[in-house]
Design a protein around this motif. Structure first.
Motif, PDB file in Angstrom:
ATOM      1  N   LEU A  39      39.300  21.403  58.664  1.00 29.26           N
ATOM      2  CA  LEU A  39      39.183  20.109  59.341  1.00 29.26           C
ATOM      3  C   LEU A  39      38.261  20.178  60.551  1.00 29.26           C
ATOM      4  O   LEU A  39      37.603  19.200  60.884  1.00 29.26           O
ATOM      5  N   GLY A  40      38.243  21.327  61.225  1.00 30.03           N
ATOM      6  CA  GLY A  40      37.430  21.448  62.424  1.00 30.03           C
ATOM      7  C   GLY A  40      36.938  22.862  62.623  1.00 30.03           C
ATOM      8  O   GLY A  40      37.603  23.822  62.239  1.00 30.03           O
ATOM      9  N   VAL A  41      35.747  22.980  63.231  1.00 31.09           N
ATOM     10  CA  VAL A  41      35.130  24.280  63.492  1.00 31.09           C
ATOM     11  C   VAL A  41      34.465  24.246  64.859  1.00 31.09           C
ATOM     12  O   VAL A  41      33.705  23.328  65.149  1.00 31.09           O
ATOM     13  N   GLN A  42      34.777  25.231  65.685  1.00 29.71           N
ATOM     14  CA  GLN A  42      34.090  25.425  66.959  1.00 29.71           C
ATOM     15  C   GLN A  42      33.644  26.873  66.997  1.00 29.71           C
ATOM     16  O   GLN A  42      34.469  27.780  66.952  1.00 29.71           O
ATOM     17  N   SER A  43      32.341  27.097  67.057  1.00 32.99           N
ATOM     18  CA  SER A  43      31.802  28.456  66.995  1.00 32.99           C
ATOM     19  C   SER A  43      31.447  28.982  68.375  1.00 32.99           C
ATOM     20  O   SER A  43      31.062  28.229  69.262  1.00 32.99           O
ATOM     21  N   SER A  44      31.542  30.302  68.495  1.00 30.20           N
ATOM     22  CA  SER A  44      31.061  31.022  69.661  1.00 30.20           C
ATOM     23  C   SER A  44      30.176  32.133  69.128  1.00 30.20           C
ATOM     24  O   SER A  44      30.664  33.188  68.727  1.00 30.20           O
ATOM     25  N   VAL A  45      28.879  31.890  69.072  1.00 31.66           N
ATOM     26  CA  VAL A  45      27.946  32.836  68.474  1.00 31.66           C
ATOM     27  C   VAL A  45      27.971  34.169  69.212  1.00 31.66           C
ATOM     28  O   VAL A  45      27.974  35.238  68.610  1.00 31.66           O
ATOM     29  N   HIS A  71      31.046  36.038  68.223  1.00 32.09           N
ATOM     30  CA  HIS A  71      31.268  36.103  66.778  1.00 32.09           C
ATOM     31  C   HIS A  71      32.685  35.667  66.427  1.00 32.09           C
ATOM     32  O   HIS A  71      33.350  36.281  65.606  1.00 32.09           O
ATOM     33  N   ARG A  72      33.152  34.625  67.062  1.00 32.56           N
ATOM     34  CA  ARG A  72      34.492  34.099  66.805  1.00 32.56           C
ATOM     35  C   ARG A  72      34.369  32.616  66.508  1.00 32.56           C
ATOM     36  O   ARG A  72      33.475  31.941  67.002  1.00 32.56           O
ATOM     37  N   VAL A  73      35.302  32.119  65.690  1.00 31.35           N
ATOM     38  CA  VAL A  73      35.296  30.721  65.282  1.00 31.35           C
ATOM     39  C   VAL A  73      36.705  30.176  65.428  1.00 31.35           C
ATOM     40  O   VAL A  73      37.670  30.791  64.965  1.00 31.35           O
ATOM     41  N   ARG A  74      36.808  29.030  66.090  1.00 37.13           N
ATOM     42  CA  ARG A  74      38.103  28.338  66.199  1.00 37.13           C
ATOM     43  C   ARG A  74      38.173  27.338  65.047  1.00 37.13           C
ATOM     44  O   ARG A  74      37.300  26.461  64.927  1.00 37.13           O
ATOM     45  N   LEU A  75      39.184  27.482  64.203  1.00 40.96           N
ATOM     46  CA  LEU A  75      39.327  26.656  63.007  1.00 40.96           C
ATOM     47  C   LEU A  75      40.580  25.806  63.084  1.00 40.96           C
ATOM     48  O   LEU A  75      41.615  26.261  63.575  1.00 40.96           O
ATOM     49  N   VAL A 121      39.363  33.017  64.664  1.00 45.63           N
ATOM     50  CA  VAL A 121      39.144  34.188  63.816  1.00 45.63           C
ATOM     51  C   VAL A 121      37.807  34.840  64.147  1.00 45.63           C
ATOM     52  O   VAL A 121      36.897  34.192  64.663  1.00 45.63           O
ATOM     53  N   ASN A 122      37.715  36.127  63.834  1.00 46.77           N
ATOM     54  CA  ASN A 122      36.463  36.855  64.049  1.00 46.77           C
ATOM     55  C   ASN A 122      35.538  36.646  62.840  1.00 46.77           C
ATOM     56  O   ASN A 122      35.871  35.900  61.918  1.00 46.77           O
ATOM     57  N   ALA A 123      34.404  37.317  62.825  1.00 43.53           N
ATOM     58  CA  ALA A 123      33.430  37.152  61.745  1.00 43.53           C
ATOM     59  C   ALA A 123      33.967  37.618  60.407  1.00 43.53           C
ATOM     60  O   ALA A 123      33.450  37.233  59.361  1.00 43.53           O
ATOM     61  N   ASP A 124      35.030  38.433  60.422  1.00 44.93           N
ATOM     62  CA  ASP A 124      35.657  38.887  59.184  1.00 44.93           C
ATOM     63  C   ASP A 124      36.752  37.926  58.717  1.00 44.93           C
ATOM     64  O   ASP A 124      37.405  38.183  57.704  1.00 44.93           O
TER      65      ASP A 124
END
Length: 145
Positions: free
Chosen positions: A83-89, A92-96, A123-126
């Motif tokens: 439903l939603g994605v916020q990235s931190s390049v 390398h983490r993504v808030r889902l 979550v991390n890149a993995d």
């Protein structure tokens, strides 16, 4: 050599599972010996070579709202819509924010249940959270995209 290698954390988890399985059979080996076995299973001469091969890959987690994912949340399998994605390049983490197809019971007691259908996690890149359950497993693991 395998073109689609698992992530470092997935390889380390495999090593941990292999070591535990061997210990149940009465065979004790060190953690480093287990990592070497995993490297050879992947077709590499040693853990350092495998580590370098996996470590040189770019992060693979790229999600958009509307994507479908599958995985495990608190040890229970799920399928969900993103439903939603916020990235931190940089990190390398993504808030889902995920909406599970079927609610997931997050309580392990037989006499009590608590269901979640929408969760937010980082979550991390993995595809794994850094938060872990009491048995050392990540709260969230995205296993399929």
């Amino acid at each position: 050599m395998n073109g689609s290698l698992p992530s470092l954390s997935a390889l380390k988890a495999q090593a941990k599972q292999l070591r535990a399985a061997l210990e149940k059979r009465g065979e004790t080996i060190s953690h480093s010996q287990t990592l070497e076995l995993i490297a050879r299973q992947q077709g590499y001469k040693d853990w350092n070579t495998l580590y370098a091969a996996v470590g040189n890959r770019p992060p693979v987690l790229f999600l958009r709202p509307g994507d479908r994912v599958a995985g495990k949340y608190l040890g229970r399998r799920f399928a969900a819509e993103v439903l939603g994605v916020q990235s931190s390049v940089a990190a390398h983490r993504v808030r889902l924010t995920l909406h599970f197809d079927e609610p997931v019971d997050v309580v392990s007691f037989e006499s009590f249940s608590s269901y979640r259908q929408r969760v937010t996690c980082t979550v991390n890149a993995d595809g794994m959270t850094s938060e872990k359950t009491s048995d050392g497993e990540p709260h969230m693991v995205i296993m399929g995209l």
